[in-house]
Design a protein around this motif. Structure first.
Motif, short mmCIF file in Angstrom:
data_model
loop_
_atom_site.label_atom_id
_atom_site.label_comp_id
_atom_site.label_asym_id
_atom_site.label_seq_id
_atom_site.Cartn_x
_atom_site.Cartn_y
_atom_site.Cartn_z
N LEU A 94 0.85 -1.02 -0.17
CA LEU A 94 -0.07 -0.02 0.22
C LEU A 94 1.01 1.23 0.03
N GLN A 95 2.01 1.35 0.70
CA GLN A 95 2.76 2.48 0.95
C GLN A 95 3.57 2.56 -0.55
N SER A 96 3.53 1.69 -1.43
CA SER A 96 4.09 2.10 -2.81
C SER A 96 3.01 2.79 -3.44
N ALA A 97 1.90 2.99 -3.07
CA ALA A 97 0.78 3.76 -3.68
C ALA A 97 0.55 5.08 -2.86
N GLY A 98 1.20 5.08 -1.66
CA GLY A 98 1.22 6.29 -0.98
C GLY A 98 1.67 6.04 0.58
N LYS A 99 2.04 7.27 1.01
CA LYS A 99 2.65 6.90 2.43
C LYS A 99 1.29 6.65 3.44
N THR A 100 1.54 5.76 4.54
CA THR A 100 0.58 5.54 5.45
C THR A 100 0.92 5.41 6.69
N ASN A 101 0.33 5.52 7.71
CA ASN A 101 1.00 5.12 9.22
C ASN A 101 1.44 3.51 9.23
N GLY A 102 2.26 3.33 10.20
CA GLY A 102 2.59 2.00 10.67
C GLY A 102 3.80 1.34 9.84
N ASP A 103 4.17 0.32 10.24
CA ASP A 103 5.32 -0.28 9.71
C ASP A 103 5.16 -1.14 8.32
N TRP A 342 -5.76 1.93 -1.02
CA TRP A 342 -5.13 2.75 -0.09
C TRP A 342 -5.79 3.35 0.77
N ASN A 343 -5.43 3.44 2.23
CA ASN A 343 -6.11 4.02 3.24
C ASN A 343 -5.02 4.59 4.21
N PHE A 344 -5.20 5.66 4.75
CA PHE A 344 -3.92 6.43 5.61
C PHE A 344 -3.15 5.39 6.50
N ALA A 345 -4.33 4.53 7.30
CA ALA A 345 -3.53 3.76 8.22
C ALA A 345 -3.00 2.50 7.86
N GLY A 346 -3.27 2.02 6.60
CA GLY A 346 -2.52 1.23 5.77
C GLY A 346 -2.86 -0.31 6.38
N TYR A 347 -4.25 -0.41 6.07
CA TYR A 347 -4.89 -1.79 6.50
C TYR A 347 -5.43 -2.58 5.28
N LEU A 348 -5.67 -3.83 5.46
CA LEU A 348 -6.35 -4.60 4.53
C LEU A 348 -5.73 -4.40 3.01
N SER A 349 -4.32 -4.47 3.04
CA SER A 349 -3.69 -4.52 1.67
C SER A 349 -3.86 -5.86 0.94
N THR A 350 -4.81 -5.91 -0.06
CA THR A 350 -5.08 -7.13 -0.63
C THR A 350 -5.10 -6.90 -2.26
N ALA A 351 -4.26 -5.97 -2.66
CA ALA A 351 -4.46 -5.66 -4.21
C ALA A 351 -3.50 -7.02 -4.77
N TRP A 352 -3.63 -7.12 -6.05
CA TRP A 352 -2.89 -8.38 -6.50
C TRP A 352 -1.46 -8.14 -6.20
N HIS A 353 -0.85 -9.17 -5.63
CA HIS A 353 0.48 -9.19 -5.12
C HIS A 353 1.58 -9.23 -6.24
N ARG A 354 2.40 -8.00 -6.30
CA ARG A 354 3.28 -7.95 -7.60
C ARG A 354 4.91 -8.00 -6.90
#
Ligand SMILES: Nc1nc2c(c(=O)[nH]1)N[C@H]1C(S)=C(S)[C@@H](COP(=O)(O)O)O[C@H]1N2
Ligand SMILES: [Mo]
Length: 360
Positions: A94-103, A342-354
């Protein structure tokens, strides 16, 4: 940390301690041993005594202090296989799509665990829950969660309805081994199919209440917001509480960025759809034009467990992108682009894994 080999892990944070196994180690076995299970901790890891008791009560539930020895002596032992996954697993994507909170968790904030414990429903029945199903079970832990400089006891609630389904456990072992301090010793909650955050470690109190917990970990964190919410001046009450987890899949071998030889390449990973069965897993090396179907490695199909898969592909010299997506038995799949989820807290990252491999 006991029984922990740092060489097998990607350390996300040392204090509080957060780490995920290397994907190649994670995918070696159907059942994840405790020594290869990710650790997600919000505060300092508490060390509780073996005879530590969980205090039950609230709202007419009979008060009781129950130790591990008492659970073992008075209730039926249950063993269940359930995949536990952090809602922040795959956040790096998700962070490759935009900055989020969290590790920036890669694909390893997940494990397929055989838990031993007793059914919370049976314990609550013994303590007089009767046929009541309205309300919440709040579960308080011995550690503290730091939010904007303030510390709050870690406390989660689930609906009484969910608590009474029978598969929610008060667990004391992983793969038959007593829980280590990092994984919640001596006893933790396990809520199969729900985000890992609900599986409270180091439980000290279990209480019946009319309202969900107001602790920040329940009331603010682990909530899902749409991509247009930027995380400033958030109305926390508008977020969706993350409980059940969506269909997801990831490539574990090779690891993103790895150098591999040209020709045949065995790709392995996991897929899961929780209450549903994973119907198929497909891989693409041309960005999603053509797909090759992966084979399942494990024959078992436990509803809340992952399935490992393998797909043999051919790669030519150069940078190759490999993409995976899973489809459940209702035909539900994963979104194509991380941007869309994408969501600011960076949860449920389920897009196709690349992943990208450098083929030489
Ligand atoms: N008391 C307590 N329970 C907790 C946590 C925590 O920090 N404190 N982290 C939660 C989160 S976010 C996850 S994903 C899982 C991780 O469990 P594990 O560290 O055993 O893998 O525990 C959950 N239970
Ligand atoms: Mo988590």
């Amino acid at each position: 940390m006991d029984d922990f080999n740092e060489a097998d892990f990607i350390i996300q944070q040392r204090e509080p301690f957060n780490a995920e196994p290397l994907p190649s180690r994670l995918i070696e076995r159907y059942l994840t041993p405790q020594a290869l299970l990710y650790v997600r901790s919000h505060g300092v890891i508490p060390h509780l005594a073996d005879d530590h008791a969980i205090r039950f009560g609230g709202n007419g539930l009979r008060d009781a202090d129950l130790t591990l020895a008492q659970f073992k002596a008075h209730f039926a032992e249950r063993r269940i296989v359930a995949t536990m996954q952090c809602a922040g697993n795959r956040r790096a994507d998700l962070q490759s799509a935009g900055k989020t909170n969290g590790d920036p968790w890669e694909v390893g904030a997940i494990g397929n665990v055989e838990w031993t414990g007793v059914s919370l429903a049976e314990v609550l029945s013994e303590l007089g829950i009767g046929d009541r199903r309205e309300g919440y079970i709040a579960c308080t832990a011995a550690d503290a969660d730091k939010v904007e400089g303030e510390t709050h006891p870690y406390e989660i609630s689930i609906s009484l309805q969910r608590a009474m389904t029978g598969d929610v456990l008060i667990a004391w072992a992983i793969g038959g081994e007593p829980l280590s301090p990092a994984h919640g010793a001596p006893m933790r909650l396990v809520v199969p199919g729900y985000a890992g955050v609900r599986s409270v470690k180091w439980v000290t109190r279990i209480e019946l209440r009319d309202e969900p917990s107001a602790a920040p970990i329940q009331a603010r964190d682990y909530k899902l917001f749409p991509p247009d919410e930027d995380g400033r001046d958030v109305d926390w009450s508008k977020g969706m509480v993350i409980e059940a987890m969506p269909v997801n899949s990831a490539i574990c071998v090779p690891r993103n960025g790895e150098i591999v030889g040209a020709g045949p390449l065995a790709v392995t990973g996991y897929a899961l759809a929780y209450g549903r069965r994973v119907a198929r897993v497909d891989l693409s090396i041309d960005g999603g034009q053509q797909w090759a179907q992966a084979q399942f490695i494990d024959q078992e199909t436990v509803p809340d467990a992952w399935q490992r898969w393998r797909c043999d592909i051919d790669v030519a010299p150069g940078q190759n992108e490999i993409v995976v997506r899973a489809v459940d038995d209702a035909g539900q799949s994963q979104p194509e682009r991380a941007e869309d989820v994408w969501n600011f807290a960076g949860y449920l990252s389920t897009a196709w894994h690349r992943i990208t491999v450098d083929v030489r």
